[in-house]
Every structure is written in C-alpha cells, then in structure tokens.
Write a protein that holds these residues in place. Structure first.
Motif, short mmCIF file in Angstrom:
data_model
loop_
_atom_site.label_atom_id
_atom_site.label_comp_id
_atom_site.label_asym_id
_atom_site.label_seq_id
_atom_site.Cartn_x
_atom_site.Cartn_y
_atom_site.Cartn_z
N GLY A 107 -132.47 73.72 -1.88
CA GLY A 107 -132.82 72.37 -2.28
C GLY A 107 -131.64 71.42 -2.22
O GLY A 107 -131.75 70.27 -1.78
N LEU A 108 -130.48 71.91 -2.63
CA LEU A 108 -129.27 71.08 -2.62
C LEU A 108 -128.82 70.75 -1.20
O LEU A 108 -128.41 69.62 -0.91
CB LEU A 108 -128.15 71.80 -3.38
CG LEU A 108 -128.39 72.00 -4.88
CD1 LEU A 108 -127.33 72.92 -5.48
CD2 LEU A 108 -128.42 70.66 -5.61
N VAL A 114 -130.83 65.33 4.35
CA VAL A 114 -131.67 64.13 4.40
C VAL A 114 -130.81 62.88 4.21
O VAL A 114 -131.03 61.85 4.86
CB VAL A 114 -132.78 64.22 3.33
CG1 VAL A 114 -133.47 62.86 3.16
CG2 VAL A 114 -133.80 65.29 3.72
N ASP A 115 -129.82 62.94 3.33
CA ASP A 115 -128.92 61.80 3.12
C ASP A 115 -128.16 61.44 4.39
O ASP A 115 -127.86 60.27 4.64
CB ASP A 115 -127.93 62.11 2.00
CG ASP A 115 -128.56 62.09 0.62
OD1 ASP A 115 -129.68 61.55 0.49
OD2 ASP A 115 -127.94 62.61 -0.33
N LEU A 116 -127.83 62.45 5.19
CA LEU A 116 -127.04 62.23 6.40
C LEU A 116 -127.89 61.93 7.62
O LEU A 116 -127.38 61.46 8.64
CB LEU A 116 -126.18 63.47 6.69
CG LEU A 116 -125.06 63.77 5.69
CD1 LEU A 116 -124.56 65.20 5.84
CD2 LEU A 116 -123.91 62.79 5.87
N ASP A 122 -137.31 62.89 6.34
CA ASP A 122 -137.26 63.15 4.90
C ASP A 122 -137.54 64.60 4.52
O ASP A 122 -137.42 64.96 3.35
CB ASP A 122 -138.29 62.26 4.19
CG ASP A 122 -138.03 60.78 4.41
OD1 ASP A 122 -136.84 60.39 4.40
OD2 ASP A 122 -138.99 60.02 4.61
N ARG A 123 -137.97 65.42 5.48
CA ARG A 123 -138.33 66.80 5.18
C ARG A 123 -137.43 67.75 5.97
O ARG A 123 -137.02 67.46 7.10
CB ARG A 123 -139.78 67.06 5.56
CG ARG A 123 -140.79 66.26 4.75
CD ARG A 123 -140.92 66.78 3.34
NE ARG A 123 -141.91 66.04 2.58
CZ ARG A 123 -142.26 66.33 1.34
NH1 ARG A 123 -141.71 67.36 0.72
NH2 ARG A 123 -143.17 65.61 0.71
N VAL A 124 -137.15 68.90 5.36
CA VAL A 124 -136.28 69.90 5.98
C VAL A 124 -136.98 71.26 5.96
O VAL A 124 -137.53 71.67 4.94
CB VAL A 124 -134.93 70.01 5.25
CG1 VAL A 124 -134.04 71.06 5.92
CG2 VAL A 124 -134.23 68.66 5.20
N LEU A 321 -120.34 70.97 4.98
CA LEU A 321 -120.46 69.52 4.83
C LEU A 321 -119.35 68.96 3.96
O LEU A 321 -118.85 67.85 4.21
CB LEU A 321 -121.83 69.17 4.25
CG LEU A 321 -123.03 69.50 5.14
CD1 LEU A 321 -124.34 69.15 4.45
CD2 LEU A 321 -122.93 68.79 6.49
N GLU A 322 -118.92 69.72 2.94
CA GLU A 322 -117.79 69.29 2.12
C GLU A 322 -116.51 69.18 2.95
O GLU A 322 -115.75 68.21 2.83
CB GLU A 322 -117.57 70.27 0.97
CG GLU A 322 -118.44 70.05 -0.23
CD GLU A 322 -117.94 70.80 -1.45
OE1 GLU A 322 -118.37 70.45 -2.57
OE2 GLU A 322 -117.11 71.74 -1.31
#
Length: 466
Positions: A107-108, A114-116, A122-124, A321-322
């Motif tokens: 979920g995280l 989606v933010d990127l 909107d769905r993954v 991503l970090e």
C-alpha cells in the motif's frame, strides 16, 4: 547435516571453493549455447563483485558497466541503503505472503508510485517482472474494451512470455514458439497513418508501445504519442506505454512519457523499480480500466500471482525511490546523458563510420554505417557464415578487452552500439567512454576482433552442420 541458524549459508566459501566450476556447471545443466556465445565473443569473464557503476573480476580489475542488467541498476549495483533495507525486512519476521490480507508495504509503495505517475494513473497492480506487467496490461485492456485486437510496433520488445512474445517485433525471439496470439498485429513505429488505418477496424483493445524502443534505441517524432493517444480514444482503444526499461529516470525524466506530455491509459514498469535485487514490476492504470477487471467481489482475485506484493520486493521499491530522491538520480541521468551524447556526437567528425547518435538521458545508441572494408578482410565464405552486426560486436569486444568497458549491441542483425549505464555515472566515466570509443574506432583492434570472432563463429557453424 546440520545448519547454523545464526550464520546462514557460507556463500563466500561456496563460491571460493567451487567458483572455477561455474562455466562447466552452466554448460552441463543450464544453457550450453549461451556459454558458447560468451566464449566466442570473449565475454567469459569471472566477475566477482559489483558496486555502483562498476564490476570487478577475480583479479580485481574494474569494469565500467554500460549494460547495468539491461537497465535494472539505475541506482547502481548493491546500493548500501537498499542492502540495509532488505536486512531490516529479514530481521523483522514480517507476515509475508499471507494472501488473505492486504500487505502494508504494498500500500505504501503504491501510494508513492501514484504520486510520481502521470495524471490519471490512480491504480497499481504489482507483478514480478516486466513480462508479467505486459501480460497484465493485455488482460486489463481486453477486459476494459471487450475487444480482442492488440497493436504493437515493429522492432518492439515487451518480454518473452507467451502474450508478451506475441507483441515482439523480432523473429529471432518469436522463432518456433507459434502460433502466438492471433489478434496481435504489428505496425510501423512512429507512423500515425499506419496506426489509424489499423485502429479503423475498431477491433483493437490496445496499442502497446515503448516510448523509446529498446532494440535500436529508436525515438519517435515529437507529436507521435499525443496523436497516438488521440487516435486510440477516437476508435475506442487504450494506449499502453511499456516503460519497463525507460522508467525511473532512465531518459532524464522520471517516466519517459512525461517528455511528450502524454499520460497513457496503462503504464508498465519493472527492472529498476526494486534496485535490481528483488524481482518486481507494476502496472499503473486509470481507475476506469482497473474497475473493468476487478469489477465484482467474486472477481477480486481474478488476476495475480504467488509472489506479487512480497515484503522484500515492496521494501526494495520504497528504498529505491528514497535513494533516487536523495541522490537526484533523474537529474544526474539528464546531465550525464547530455554530456555523453555531446561527446559521442563529437566523434562523428573523426570517424565517418558513425552514422547517427540518438537517444535521451542515459539510454543512448551509436549507429554505424556499412563497414564494407572490414567485411572484405574476412573473406567471402567467412562473411557468409556471420550476420550484420559483426562490426558492432567487434567494437563491443574491443571495448571490453582493451578498455574494460562492458557494452552491448542494440539488437539482432543491426550495427548499433547501445549504452545503458547506471544513472550514477559521473563526468570521469563519461570521458572514459568517449575516449575509449574514439581509440577503438581508430585502432586496428576491431579488425582483429572481427577476424577472431568470425573464425570462432565459422567453427561453430561448421560443427553444427557436421
């Protein structure tokens, strides 16, 4: 036999004691033909470790890696943050793959993606590889439109599982595996009239296409994808953009489609998503597309797989991503890509054999003209035993032998040299690449490599016929 539960398998000792058997083991149990290829092109090196943009062999020699796992190691090999993250996951004894639950890390990671992502995605849906994401996209598109037809571009590469293979533009891969999906049809890349003509049949669920084609590094015209999406919507089809190789900063923007201002209906990613340590992929799509597949409670698990959304893969994605944000890998890809492209362009004035330099970010190619003079030295019979692309393969061999640079040809039967380094390379690496290619094209070593490789290939052809 007892195992030590605290120290784990002695991998270092195992590789030390039996490392010299590896090629023989692969020859006997895995893929003897691939071993032959590596030996023929003198790629049978004994690589022992990898860090960042570099590989190291048994003697400690450093190699600049311009293949990077076919574009998997965007943040570099064995990034310490990623390694520490995976250690943390193993230490926590998480309730992995319960199946009748919703994994927290998934979920995280979905939220971050989606933010990127481009607007509207909107769905993954998570998967385990690039090929799996393409298989998923095919199913989603058919469910969303109720149509069977799928369009793909010539020269395309979308994976090697059956559905993905049906969208593959190279007969080299399709080979004896037919019949493939009957409703998959090729069209020329970067050809809007051909796309519209195919869509006019109104039986097409999706046009599946790479923003920049991996096989050859072909870049379309500036208006191609905007018009392609318009045409798809006009005729009731979906635009599916395969960013398995171009995603995560490879081309100088986070997703390549951003460079054309296009948000597809479905976008597929994999490779660099998890930093190269854990298999992982994802399909990003619109809510409308997603709802057509998972449209009722009794269809909530109509598509999935055993290992998708595993804790290790999801944590690796979050850590990757970090790193990308903290180290500005996208910006570095843009800067170093421009610098490398300029350097390669400068070589055209000294080497007329260079026909074109193309690509974006750190996905670049050098296409060579017909090296007829070199082929003449091979002799008529020997040249008939090999294919177009021999010159580029000789360049690749020379770069490895004399400059410790690992590179690749950009496809079968093409004289195109492809550069796909990690996104962590620096100015010194760029200078090293340009100088090495300059020296390689100016030397007689390429001719020698062609003769050596041609001789070895001729022997293999003779043995095969015998």
């Amino acid at each position: 036999m007892q195992v030590d539960q605290h120290t784990g398998l002695d991998v270092e000792g195992l590789l030390r004691d039996r490392g010299n058997e590896i090629y023989d083991l692969h020859r006997r149990h895995i893929n003897p033909q691939f071993v032959k290829v590596l030996q023929t092109i003198k790629f049978d090196r004994d690589f022992r470790s990898g860090r960042g943009a570099y590989l190291y062999d048994a003697e400690g020699n450093e190699y600049l890696d311009l293949i990077s796992g076919y574009g998997t190691f965007n943040i570099g090999r064995n990034h310490p943050h990623l390694k520490a993250t995976l250690d943390n996951v193993a230490r926590l004894d998480l309730p992995n793959l319960v199946k009748m639950d919703v994994p927290r890390l998934a979920g995280l990671l979905a939220e971050k993606l989606v933010d990127l992502a481009p607007e509207g995605l909107d769905r993954v849906f998570f998967a385990n590889s690039g090929a799996e994401t393409v298989e998923s996209a095919i199913k989603f598109a058919r469910a969303a439109t109720g149509k069977p037809g799928i369009l793909y571009a010539d020269h395309a590469f979308h994976g090697l599982s059956m559905g993905a293979l049906s969208l593959n533009g190279s007969e080299q891969f399709r080979g004896p595996f037919g019949p493939l999906l009957a409703d998959a049809r090729p069209i020329p890349f970067d050809d809007l009239p051909a796309l519209e003509a195919a869509l006019k049949r109104k039986d097409v669920c999706a046009f599946v296409v790479e923003p920049i084609q991996g096989k050859g590094v072909y870049v379309p015209a500036e208006d191609y994808f905007r018009e392609a999406k318009r045409l798809c919507e006009k005729y009731g089809a979906l635009l599916v953009m395969d960013e398995v190789q171009t995603g995560f900063g490879r081309t100088g923007t986070f997703f390549a489609c951003e460079q054309w201002g296009v948000s597809p209906h479905i976008l597929t990613v994999a490779k660099a998503l998890s930093g190269g340590m854990i298999p992982s992929g994802a399909v990003l799509c619109t809510d409308a597309v997603h709802k057509k597949t998972f449209n009722r409670m009794d269809r909530c698990v109509v598509h999935g797989s055993t290992f998708y959304m595993s804790d290790l893969a999801m944590a690796a994605g979050l850590a990757t991503l970090e790193v990308m944000e903290a180290e500005d890998t996208v910006g570095n890809a843009r800067r170093m890509g421009a610098l490398l492209k300029d350097g390669l362009e400068s070589l055209k004035t000294r080497h007329s054999i260079i026909r074109e330099v193309r690509g974006r970010g750190l996905m670049l190619a050098v296409e060579f003209g017909a090296p007829s003079g070199f082929f003449n030295k091979l002799g008529r019979k020997l040249s008939q035993a090999v294919e177009t692309g021999l010159f580029t393969q000789a360049v690749v061999m020379t770069l490895l032998d004399e400059h410790h640079i690992l590179s690749q040809t950009a496809g079968h039967k093409v004289d195109i040299l492809k550069f796909l380094p990690t996104l962590t390379i620096n100015e010194a690496d760029v200078q090293r690449i340009v100088e090495a290619l300059d020296k390689t094209l100016a030397s007689a070593s390429v001719t020698g490599a062609m003769l050596s490789m041609g001789k070895n290939l001729g022997k293999q052809v003779f043995r095969g016929r015998k």
